[in-house]
Design an enzyme around this catalytic site. Structure first.
Site, PDB file in Angstrom:
ATOM      1  N   PHE A 144      23.962  84.776 113.192  1.00 48.84           N
ATOM      2  CA  PHE A 144      24.556  84.935 114.525  1.00 48.84           C
ATOM      3  C   PHE A 144      24.144  86.298 115.064  1.00 48.84           C
ATOM      4  O   PHE A 144      24.407  87.323 114.439  1.00 48.84           O
ATOM      5  CB  PHE A 144      26.082  84.845 114.475  1.00 48.84           C
ATOM      6  N   ASP A 180      20.820  93.508 111.674  1.00 48.67           N
ATOM      7  CA  ASP A 180      21.896  93.383 112.667  1.00 48.67           C
ATOM      8  C   ASP A 180      23.223  93.696 111.977  1.00 48.67           C
ATOM      9  O   ASP A 180      23.749  92.881 111.227  1.00 48.67           O
ATOM     10  CB  ASP A 180      21.887  91.968 113.246  1.00 48.67           C
ATOM     11  N   LYS A 182      30.961  96.475 118.123  1.00 50.95           N
ATOM     12  CA  LYS A 182      32.287  96.242 117.542  1.00 50.95           C
ATOM     13  C   LYS A 182      32.983  97.539 117.083  1.00 50.95           C
ATOM     14  O   LYS A 182      33.366  98.341 117.908  1.00 50.95           O
ATOM     15  CB  LYS A 182      32.177  95.237 116.392  1.00 50.95           C
ATOM     16  N   THR A 199      21.344  99.883 134.033  1.00 47.92           N
ATOM     17  CA  THR A 199      22.120 100.847 134.821  1.00 47.92           C
ATOM     18  C   THR A 199      22.959 101.762 133.934  1.00 47.92           C
ATOM     19  O   THR A 199      22.856 102.982 134.005  1.00 47.92           O
ATOM     20  CB  THR A 199      23.043 100.129 135.825  1.00 47.92           C
TER      21      THR A 199
END
Lengths: 500, 500
Positions: A220, A329, A360, A381
Site C-alpha cells: 500500500f 516507504d 503520519k 504550492t
C-alpha cells in the site's frame, strides 16, 4: 484520594475520583487534582464506558455529517479536547484505550503537554497562521528547523529531505524523482531534448517516457493515481480507477512461528526475489524499464506482512544490479513504533535505500533521498507545512528525553508475549501473532469474527483496527507503556473468552 | 507623528516614524504606536528596502538550505513574524508590497489579527495539536464547522464537500469520484463484479477501466501523476514523467482589447468547443471514453487565459450531452480574488458543474460535488486538517464583515485601469492587460524583459510573479485596497520607465 507509586523511573499519581493518571517524567508535567479543566493532564487511569459505541450523540452527528459527505467509514465522533495520552474520548463521554491512534498517525498520544506548550510562544503563532510557499519563500528558520527535526533522524546515507503535505504526495513526488533520475541516467545528462519537451506537452513519449515502478502484491503506497498503480492491498482501493500497466512482484508469505518454518520461509523469500528480478528483466525487454522499486519494510494495510532483513538486503542488491532506484516507504512504519526510529534500521544496512518516504507520525509528509536523486523540478504550492515541522521537533525531543524507543521495545515485547499466550489459549480464533516493537498484529479465523471482536473490544473501551483480510493490527502511540499492555490484554482476553 | 484620514468607511492612521499604517474597520483592531512589538499591527504604510533582494542573509540561508534540499526555485527567505497585511518582510529587513501572496494562497495578508486571535481559545489548541483521521474519527464539531465554513460558500447546486490536504490531492480524488460515478453509470449499479475486483488488483481492465479525463492545452491541475496527465502549462512540469494517454482540447486564445476582436474571439471559442466535442466522440470510439472534463475558469499557471461565460456555458452543455462529469478547478481562482467568491459565479449559471475543487486561499484543499457523485471509496489517513477549517471559518467572517468582495472589485477596477494606462504608455513592453477583480495579468514583450521587470520591481519593494510564457500575474490578498493599487502602479511605472 490520590495514590502514588513508581514503575522504574516513573513516579505515578492516580486519582480514582477524578479518573486520571499522571506519569511524572522528563518533559511531562504533573498536574495536581486541583488543576483547572483547561490544564493538561497526561493520561487517564483506564477506560470508562458510558454507552455502546457509537453512542447516541455520535449517531446523531453521523446523520448530520451524512448530509454533507460520505460517512461510510466513520466509526464515531471524538472529543479531542478531553482526550489524553493513550485515551481517546468520544462525544458520548466514553473513554477508550487507543491502540489504533488515527490509523497510526499520533506519535505521543493526545494533547501531549509539550505540544500544547509550543503554542505559547508568539513566534509559533506566526508559523501556524502564515503558511508559506516553501519552495520559493521559506521562513528564515527553515534550514535550522529541518536540521533540528527531519535531518536529526535522517536514514543512513541520506542528507537531503523534501517535505510534502501528506503520504500520497510524498510517494507521488518520490516516484517522479526516480523517473527524472532514471531519464537523466539514460540521456547521460540532465537536459531534456526539444523532442522531449514538445512530446510531453501532449502526454506522449519520449518526453513522457514508458518507465515503470516495480511494486509488491499486498503493498500500500497511497490512493492518488500514481500511488494507486503501486498499491495492491485491497480491490476496493483500486476498482473503477484507470491505472498504469506496471510490474508487480509477490511479497513473501511467511509461516509462523518463524523458528519452526525457517527453511520454508527462506525458500519463499528466495522465490519472491527471483520473481522480482525476473520482472525487472522482462519489463526492460518490453520497453518499459523499471526506474524504481517501492516497498514497505512491513506491509501494513496489506495485513502486517513481514520479511527478513536478508530479503530486503537481497532486494536492495537486485535494485543496484539493475540500475533501479530503491524506495523504502516508511509512511506507516516510520517514527519509532518498531522500536527503532525507522523500520529499515532493523535490516542493519549502511545504505538501506535511495529514497525513504514518511508521513503520519512524522506529522509532515516528505521523503529523504540520496544526493544523486536531486529532485529537481519537484514542486508545488505548499511543499509541506512548517507548522508541522515545529511540532515534529518537539515530538523528537520528547522521544529522546523520555527514551521512548526503549519504552516501545519493552512494551512491544510485553504485547507480543501476551499475544503469543492468547493464541495458545484461543487456537480456534487467533494465529500468526507477529510484530516488531509495538507494531504488532494477529490473525483472526475469519473476517466476520474479526469485525465482531473489534466491535466488542470497543464497547469494552479498547480501540483497535484491522488490516489485510483477517488481521488485527496494533498501532498504539509511543507513550504506550507496559501497564497499558496489561490493561489491554486483560480486556482483549475478556472479549475472546466470550467468543470461545 | 500619527496622521489620520478616511477613505470611504475606513479610518486610516499612519505613523511615519514607526512605518506602519493601520486601517480601522470591523474585525481589524487599531493598535496604537505604544503597543508592544508582540501585538499585531494591521499593515505597514509602504515598502522599505535595505538591500538588494536576495540580500546577504537570504543568500547565506540559501546556501545552508542548499545542503539539505533543492533551492533552484527559492527567491528569498522571509521573516513571517514581522510581515503584516499586504507586506512581506524578508530576513534582511526588506519590506515589500506583496502582489503574489505565496502563489496566491494568502487570503487576508500576513498575521491578520482575527487569525492570531483564534489561537487564544483553548479548544483551538486541541484542534491544532491532535490531527485526526477525519474519515473515521471526526471531531464532534466537524459537521458544524463544515457548515460554518465550506458549506456557507458552496457553489450553486452543491451541498456536499470533501476536504483534502492540498490542491493536487483534491483534483486526484475528484477525478477518482468522476471515474467511479462513470463506471456505476455504465454498470447500472454501484457494485463492481468479481472480474472487476480481481483484475484491478493487477492494474488491468475491466477493474481498472480505460477511461479518460478531457483537459485543455495551457491548463494546470497539479503535478501528481493523475493531475499531471491533465496539466499542459509548461513542459518542465511534465517532462520525464510517465503519463496517461488522455484527450486534450485547445483553450481559446483571445485577442485584446476584447471589444475590438469580438467576432474573432467568438469564432476562436466556437473552434475550441467544436474540437472539445470532437475529442469526446473520438475517444469514445477509441474505447477510452471521457468520464469527465476538467477546466479552470481562468487558466492561471498557463498564462491567465480567459474565456467568455458563453464558452463555459456551452462546454457545460457539451459535458451534459455526452454524459461526462464537469469539473471546475478553482484552486487558484477561488476564494474571492475575482470579486466573487468563485470565479464560475461570473458565468451566471444555476448549475455550473458537478465538481468544484479548491485549495490555496481556502487554506484547506477539497472539492464540492453533486449528490450523484457521491465519492464512495474516496479515503486517506488525514482527509484534510480541521485546524485549516478553523482558520477558514474566520477568513470567511472577515470577508463578510469587511465586505472584501466589494473591495476586491473596487481595487481590481483601479488595477486594471492602471494597467490599461501603462500599456498605452509602454506599448513596446506591455500588452493584453486583462483581469477579473484583482486577478489580473499583463503580457511583457519577451521572457527576458519579464524576468528583468520582476527583479527590478522586487528591488523597489514589490513582489510579483510570472505565469505562462511571458505574462506577469497579479495575485494580491483580499485586503489589497485602492491605495495599495496606486502605490504599486507608481513603483511599476518607475520600473517600466527604466526599460523604455
Amino acid at each position: 484520594m490520590i495514590s502514588e507509586f513508581s514503575i522504574g523511573k516513573y513516579l505515578i499519581f492516580t486519582s480514582k475520583k477524578h479518573n486520571y493518571l499522571c506519569v511524572f517524567c522528563a518533559g511531562c508535567r504533573y498536574v495536581s487534582k486541583a488543576a483547572p479543566k483547561t490544564q493538561v493532564e497526561c493520561d487517564y487511569d483506564g477506560p470508562a464506558m458510558k454507552t455502546q459505541v457509537p453512542g447516541p450523540r455520535s449517531q446523531e452527528l453521523t446523520k448530520q455529517l451524512g448530509e454533507i459527505q460520505n460517512v461510510g467509514a466513520v466509526n464515531f465522533f471524538c472529543n479531542y479536547n478531553e482526550s489524553r495520552g493513550n485515551y481517546l474520548v468520544d462525544v458520548d463521554g466514553n473513554r477508550m484505550l487507543d491502540l489504533y491512534t488515527q490509523i497510526s498517525s499520533i506519535p505521543l498520544g493526545y494533547n501531549h503537554p509539550a505540544l500544547i506548550k509550543l503554542m505559547a510562544h508568539p513566534d509559533n503563532l506566526s508559523t501556524i497562521v502564515n503558511r508559506p510557499a516553501l519552495g520559493i519563500l521559506p521562513p528564515g528558520n527553515f534550514p535550522e528547523k529541518l536540521m533540528e527535526s527531519l535531518l536529526s533522524v535522517a536514514p543512513s546515507g541520506m542528507t537531503r529531505v523534501q517535505t510534502m503535505a501528506c503520504g500520497s504526495c510524498s510517494n507521488e513526488n518520490a516516484y517522479k524523482a526516480m523517473f527524472i533520475w532514471y531519464r537523466n541516467k539514460e540521456r547521460g545528462h540532465n537536459t531534456p531534448s526539444a523532442e522531449d519537451l514538445s512530446s510531453c506537452m501532449v502526454n506522449q513519449g519520449p518526453g513522457c517516457p514508458d518507465l515503470s515502478i516495480l511494486s509488491f502484491m499486498g503493498g500500500f503506497h497511497g490512493r492518488t493515481l500514481g500511488c494507486l498503480a503501486t498499491t495492491h492491498s485491497k480491490a476496493i482501493h483500486k476498482v473503477d480507477v484507470p491505472s498504469l500497466d506496471w510490474p508487480i512482484a509477490p511479497f513473501p508469505k511467511l509461516k509462523y512461528p518463524l523458528e519452526e518454518f525457517a527453511r520454508e520461509n527462506a525458500q519463499e523469500e528466495a522465490r519472491c526475489l527471483e520473481e522480482a528480478e525476473d520482472q525487472i528483466v522482462k519489463w526492460r525487454h518490453k520497453g518499459k524499464p523499471v526506474a524504481g522499486i517501492v516497498i514497505e519494510p512491513i506491509q501494513a494495510e496489506g495485513g502486517d506482512n513481514h520479511a527478513s532483513p536478508e530479503f530486503f538486503k537481497s532486494l536492495r542488491n537486485i535494485a543496484r544490479k539493475h540500475g533501479c532506484a530503491f524506495h523504502v516507504d516508511e509512511v506507516q512504519t516510520g517514527g519509532g513504533c518498531t522500536g527503532k526510529f525507522w523500520a529499515h534500521e532493523h535490516w542493519g544496512m549502511d545504505d538501506p535505500g535511495d529514497i525513504v518516504s514518511f508521513s503520519k507520525k512524522l506529522l509532515t509528509g516528505g521523503f529523504y533521498h540520496k544526493n544523486e536523486l536531486q529532485p529537481y523540478r519537484i514542486f508545488n504550492t505548499w511543499m509541506g507545512d512548517p507548522s508541522k515541522n515545529l511540532f515534529l521537533t518537539e515530538v523528537l525531543n520528547v522521544i529522546r528525553t523520555e527514551n521512548l524507543l526503549e519504552e516501545v521495545t519493552r512494551s512491544g515485547k510485553a504485547l507480543l508475549n501476551g499475544l503469543y499466550e492468547l493464541q495458545t489459549q484461543y487456537p480456534g480464533i487467533l494465529s500468526r501473532a507477529r510484530g516488531q516493537g509495538t507494531f504488532c498484529a494477529i490473525d483472526v479465523c475469519d473476517d466476520a469474527t474479526r469485525t465482531s471482536i473489534i466491535l466488542k473490544a470497543r464497547n469494552k473501551g479498547v480501540v483497535l483496527g484491522g488490516c489485510g483480510d483477517r488481521s488485527i493490527r496494533f498501532r498504539p502511540a509511543l507513550v504506550f507503556k507496559e501497564y497499558h499492555v496489561h490493561l489491554f490484554l486483560n480486556i482483549f482476553n475478556d472479549v475472546l473468552a466470550q467468543h470461545k
